[in-house]
Design a protein around this motif. Structure first.
Motif, PDB file in Angstrom:
ATOM      1  N   GLY A 294     -29.596 -41.739 -20.007  1.00  6.59           N
ATOM      2  CA  GLY A 294     -29.035 -40.591 -19.290  1.00  6.59           C
ATOM      3  C   GLY A 294     -30.114 -39.740 -18.667  1.00  6.59           C
ATOM      4  O   GLY A 294     -31.151 -39.494 -19.266  1.00  6.59           O
ATOM      5  N   ASN A 295     -29.892 -39.301 -17.444  1.00  2.77           N
ATOM      6  CA  ASN A 295     -30.841 -38.440 -16.733  1.00  2.77           C
ATOM      7  C   ASN A 295     -30.279 -37.033 -16.691  1.00  2.77           C
ATOM      8  O   ASN A 295     -29.150 -36.810 -16.267  1.00  2.77           O
ATOM      9  N   PHE A 296     -31.094 -36.079 -17.097  1.00  6.26           N
ATOM     10  CA  PHE A 296     -30.736 -34.671 -17.084  1.00  6.26           C
ATOM     11  C   PHE A 296     -29.443 -34.458 -17.865  1.00  6.26           C
ATOM     12  O   PHE A 296     -29.277 -35.000 -18.944  1.00  6.26           O
TER      13      PHE A 296
ATOM     14  N   ASN B 200     -24.811 -37.949 -17.679  1.00  7.72           N
ATOM     15  CA  ASN B 200     -24.985 -39.210 -18.384  1.00  7.72           C
ATOM     16  C   ASN B 200     -23.920 -40.185 -17.898  1.00  7.72           C
ATOM     17  O   ASN B 200     -22.761 -40.137 -18.318  1.00  7.72           O
ATOM     18  N   VAL B 201     -24.320 -41.083 -17.009  1.00  7.43           N
ATOM     19  CA  VAL B 201     -23.371 -42.047 -16.450  1.00  7.43           C
ATOM     20  C   VAL B 201     -22.999 -43.118 -17.459  1.00  7.43           C
ATOM     21  O   VAL B 201     -22.082 -43.896 -17.228  1.00  7.43           O
ATOM     22  N   MET B 202     -23.697 -43.160 -18.582  1.00  8.95           N
ATOM     23  CA  MET B 202     -23.415 -44.153 -19.611  1.00  8.95           C
ATOM     24  C   MET B 202     -22.384 -43.666 -20.633  1.00  8.95           C
ATOM     25  O   MET B 202     -22.104 -44.360 -21.595  1.00  8.95           O
TER      26      MET B 202
ATOM     27  N   ILE C  88     -20.769 -45.487 -24.122  1.00 11.05           N
ATOM     28  CA  ILE C  88     -21.007 -44.871 -25.429  1.00 11.05           C
ATOM     29  C   ILE C  88     -19.676 -44.662 -26.151  1.00 11.05           C
ATOM     30  O   ILE C  88     -19.521 -45.031 -27.318  1.00 11.05           O
ATOM     31  N   ALA C  89     -18.718 -44.082 -25.454  1.00 12.44           N
ATOM     32  CA  ALA C  89     -17.411 -43.817 -26.058  1.00 12.44           C
ATOM     33  C   ALA C  89     -16.712 -45.114 -26.464  1.00 12.44           C
ATOM     34  O   ALA C  89     -16.174 -45.219 -27.574  1.00 12.44           O
TER      35      ALA C  89
END
Length: 84
Positions: free
Chosen positions: A20-22, A25-27, A31-32
């Motif tokens: 994740g950047n800043f 978090n596009v991931m 994760i969920a």
């Protein structure tokens, strides 16, 4: 098999969290998904363990009482022989 899958999900969540950047978090979806899959698998595993492996167990109260008495006696003996 459940443990292997949960370990794999944990590794995926770890990598996704590091990607994740800043604050964006596009991931988050992966994760969920992996977190909920792990929770579901662990719940199923616990239920199956309780139903199929532990369901028929009974407590042998006489044997348990004797073992506890032996442990209590040995612990009392060890403490009485110990001097400061």
């Amino acid at each position: 098999m459940i443990a292997a899958q949960v370990i794999g999900n944990d590794a995926t969540i770890t990598v996704a969290g590091q990607s994740g950047n800043f604050q964006l978090n596009v991931m988050l979806p992966v994760i969920a998904y992996n977190l909920f899959q792990s929770l579901e698998l662990l719940g199923i595993g616990c239920r199956n363990l309780a139903d199929h492996a532990l369901g028929g167990f009974t407590v042998n109260r006489e044997s348990l009482g004797a073992a506890l008495a032996r442990q209590s006696d040995s612990r009392d003996g060890a403490q009485s022989g110990h001097r400061l």
